[in-house]
Design an enzyme around this catalytic site. Structure first.
Site, PDB file in Angstrom:
ATOM      1  N   CYS A 123       8.579  -7.359  14.399  1.00  0.00           N
ATOM      2  CA  CYS A 123       8.346  -6.519  15.577  1.00  0.00           C
ATOM      3  C   CYS A 123       7.028  -6.966  16.222  1.00  0.00           C
ATOM      4  O   CYS A 123       6.053  -7.263  15.523  1.00  0.00           O
ATOM      5  CB  CYS A 123       8.293  -5.050  15.180  1.00  0.00           C
ATOM      6  SG  CYS A 123       9.852  -4.489  14.459  1.00  0.00           S
ATOM      7  N   CYS A 171       3.540  -5.423  15.282  1.00  0.00           N
ATOM      8  CA  CYS A 171       3.337  -5.146  13.861  1.00  0.00           C
ATOM      9  C   CYS A 171       2.885  -6.396  13.134  1.00  0.00           C
ATOM     10  O   CYS A 171       3.613  -7.390  13.084  1.00  0.00           O
ATOM     11  CB  CYS A 171       4.641  -4.641  13.247  1.00  0.00           C
ATOM     12  SG  CYS A 171       4.531  -4.406  11.467  1.00  0.00           S
ATOM     13  N   GLU A 192       0.809  -1.204   0.000  1.00  0.00           N
ATOM     14  CA  GLU A 192       0.000   0.000   0.000  1.00  0.00           C
ATOM     15  C   GLU A 192       0.848   1.261   0.000  1.00  0.00           C
ATOM     16  O   GLU A 192       1.955   1.286   0.522  1.00  0.00           O
ATOM     17  CB  GLU A 192      -0.922   0.000   1.224  1.00  0.00           C
ATOM     18  CG  GLU A 192      -1.885  -1.163   1.158  1.00  0.00           C
ATOM     19  CD  GLU A 192      -3.018  -1.067   2.154  1.00  0.00           C
ATOM     20  OE1 GLU A 192      -3.885  -1.930   2.131  1.00  0.00           O
ATOM     21  OE2 GLU A 192      -3.031  -0.117   2.963  1.00  0.00           O
ATOM     22  N   CYS A 208       7.651  -8.389   5.809  1.00  0.00           N
ATOM     23  CA  CYS A 208       8.861  -7.945   6.496  1.00  0.00           C
ATOM     24  C   CYS A 208       9.393  -9.095   7.347  1.00  0.00           C
ATOM     25  O   CYS A 208       8.624  -9.837   7.956  1.00  0.00           O
ATOM     26  CB  CYS A 208       8.555  -6.744   7.389  1.00  0.00           C
ATOM     27  SG  CYS A 208      10.034  -6.079   8.199  1.00  0.00           S
ATOM     28  N   CYS A 233      -3.035   5.144  10.931  1.00  0.00           N
ATOM     29  CA  CYS A 233      -1.976   4.369  11.559  1.00  0.00           C
ATOM     30  C   CYS A 233      -2.529   3.068  12.121  1.00  0.00           C
ATOM     31  O   CYS A 233      -3.497   3.080  12.873  1.00  0.00           O
ATOM     32  CB  CYS A 233      -1.373   5.196  12.688  1.00  0.00           C
ATOM     33  SG  CYS A 233      -0.205   4.289  13.670  1.00  0.00           S
ATOM     34  N   CYS A 270       3.620   8.112   1.607  1.00  0.00           N
ATOM     35  CA  CYS A 270       4.248   7.043   2.385  1.00  0.00           C
ATOM     36  C   CYS A 270       4.394   5.821   1.477  1.00  0.00           C
ATOM     37  O   CYS A 270       3.409   5.298   0.957  1.00  0.00           O
ATOM     38  CB  CYS A 270       3.376   6.723   3.597  1.00  0.00           C
ATOM     39  SG  CYS A 270       4.125   5.510   4.677  1.00  0.00           S
TER      40      CYS A 270
HETATM   41  S1  SF4 Z   1       7.549  -2.449  12.356  1.00  0.00           S
HETATM   42 FE1  SF4 Z   1       9.152  -4.030  12.310  1.00  0.00          FE
HETATM   43  S2  SF4 Z   1       8.145  -5.853  11.447  1.00  0.00           S
HETATM   44 FE2  SF4 Z   1       6.816  -4.077  10.984  1.00  0.00          FE
HETATM   45  S3  SF4 Z   1       7.453  -3.422   8.919  1.00  0.00           S
HETATM   46 FE3  SF4 Z   1       8.636  -2.196  10.405  1.00  0.00          FE
HETATM   47  S4  SF4 Z   1      10.553  -3.343  10.687  1.00  0.00           S
HETATM   48 FE4  SF4 Z   1       9.086  -4.731   9.730  1.00  0.00          FE
END
Ligand code: SF4
Length: 382
Positions: A120, A123, A96, A116, A345, A109
């Protein structure tokens, strides 16, 4: 970039690479500048529209090259003017892109990876795992399509995109070469002409790549910090176990020392109820950042199902902010934008192809984000 068609996608070529391409065609390098203007300034994707290119060369280009932006799956516009595009990339995943107009600025953005690998804890993009690095064309293509949608010409006085934050899906420093090329196109006069002060790369802290970044560019830098000490950051951002705060902040300080007058780091700090939002932790953060010129963006967490985290109360948020203010920091608290189109967010939803099952099944990804740096855009994942 070689796509499925076998043709070179000129959208993803920097000027030196485009010049090299023209040389392979036996053409003069100055053709690169002409084509870049058509592609990036005017959003042209048809060689026949390039009126200052000879017909013979246009035919040659059609044979060997193409200009192909990302496939737009959907585009939504919020009542507050925020726009969100879902685009499909070559790996089959969707990412996105969000545009946030605010106070005369327009911040885009941009995503750098589908999924990823960094996991985290707050996330959900990370929870889905890594799918693919975006190509240069797929990264700059997000700027290209947004720019095209406004019908504006970069360099003209009413341009809509004034800032870009590499803060969408993925860790940009883990797709280093492609992100650097794409940022160079964002800043190039024959690209989008955006000032280096207004292109921001946001990282969760890949220390060797921060050091490398300083050798090739001087864009603005943001750090997704989220914790005032290693014990907590180890839990929230597992990468911290590899690059703890002392080495991370040293690398960031080193980078911003090279930025001259605008030498400050943007700190992104997602506020999680009863996890990192106490007055003691605000004081610890002040102590941690004592040697780092910075401004701080506080991002109240936007809960999503099964996240395991909650948004702090307004009182707790204000108390945390006040303590930082009193210590002399420039602190902003993020105001959600684009909530009605799920662009605020923590509301970003990408679709990442599940690599562990090679079927065509896609997994919806709720993308947790935090405050983009320059104009407080709504949606990024940190
Ligand atoms: S917050 Fe951490 S897991 Fe999420 S996209 Fe960013 S680096 Fe990757």
């Amino acid at each position: 970039m070689t796509e499925i068609t076998g043709k070179i996608n000129l959208l993803g070529l920097t000027q030196p690479k485009l010049e090299a391409f023209f040389e392979t065609l036996g053409e003069k390098p100055f053709r690169a500048g002409q084509v870049m203007k058509w592609v990036h300034h005017f959003g042209v994707d048809n060689f026949d529209d390039m009126s200052n290119i000879s017909k013979v060369l246009r035919e040659k280009l059609k044979e060997h090259a193409e200009i192909r932006g990302p496939e737009v799956v959907s585009e939504d516009i919020s009542t507050d003017g925020t726009r969100k595009w879902v685009v499909r990339v070559a790996s089959g995943s969707c990412v996105e892109t969000v545009f946030i107009p605010q106070n005369g600025r327009g911040t885009l953005c941009v995503s750098s990876q589908a999924g990823c690998a960094l996991d985290c804890s707050f996330c959900s993009t990370g929870k889905q795992g890594f799918n693919s690095d975006l190509t240069v064309a797929e990264i700059i293509g997000q700027v290209w399509l947004a720019n095209k949608s406004f019908g504006t010409v970069p360099g003209s006085i009413d341009r809509s995109i004034t800032n870009v934050v590499m803060m969408g899906m993925g860790e940009p420093l883990l797709n280093f070469d492609n992100v650097v090329d794409a940022m160079n196109l964002m800043m190039h006069d024959l690209g989008y002409g955006i000032s280096k002060r207004k292109v921001t790369l946001s990282t969760s802290g890949v220390v060797p790549m921060i050091e490398k970044l300083g050798t090739v560019t001087d864009v603005a830098l943001a750090l997704s910090l989220h914790a005032p000490n290693d014990a907590l950051r180890d839990q929230l951002v597992p990468l911290n176990k590899k690059y703890p705060l002392s080495v991370l902040l040293a690398a960031c300080n080193n980078y911003i020392a090279g930025l001259g007058e605008r030498r400050y780091l943007t700190i992104e700090y997602t506020l999680l109820k009863d996890v990192n939002d106490s007055p003691e932790q605000a004081l610890e953060l002040i102590e941690l950042l004592r040697e780092t010129p910075c401004k701080i963006n506080l991002i109240p967490f936007n809960p999503f199902p099964h996240s395991g985290y909650e948004r702090p109360s307004n009182n707790a948020i204000r108390r945390f902010q006040d303590l930082l203010h009193q210590a002399g920091y420039n602190v902003t608290v993020r105001t959600p934008r684009g909530e009605d189109i799920d662009a605020a967010c923590g509301q970003l939803v990408g679709q990442v192809m599940d690599r562990t099952r090679r079927s065509e099944r896609y997994i919806a990804v709720r993308q947790l984000g935090d405050e983009p740096v320059v104009a407080a855009p709504p949606n990024s994942r940190r």
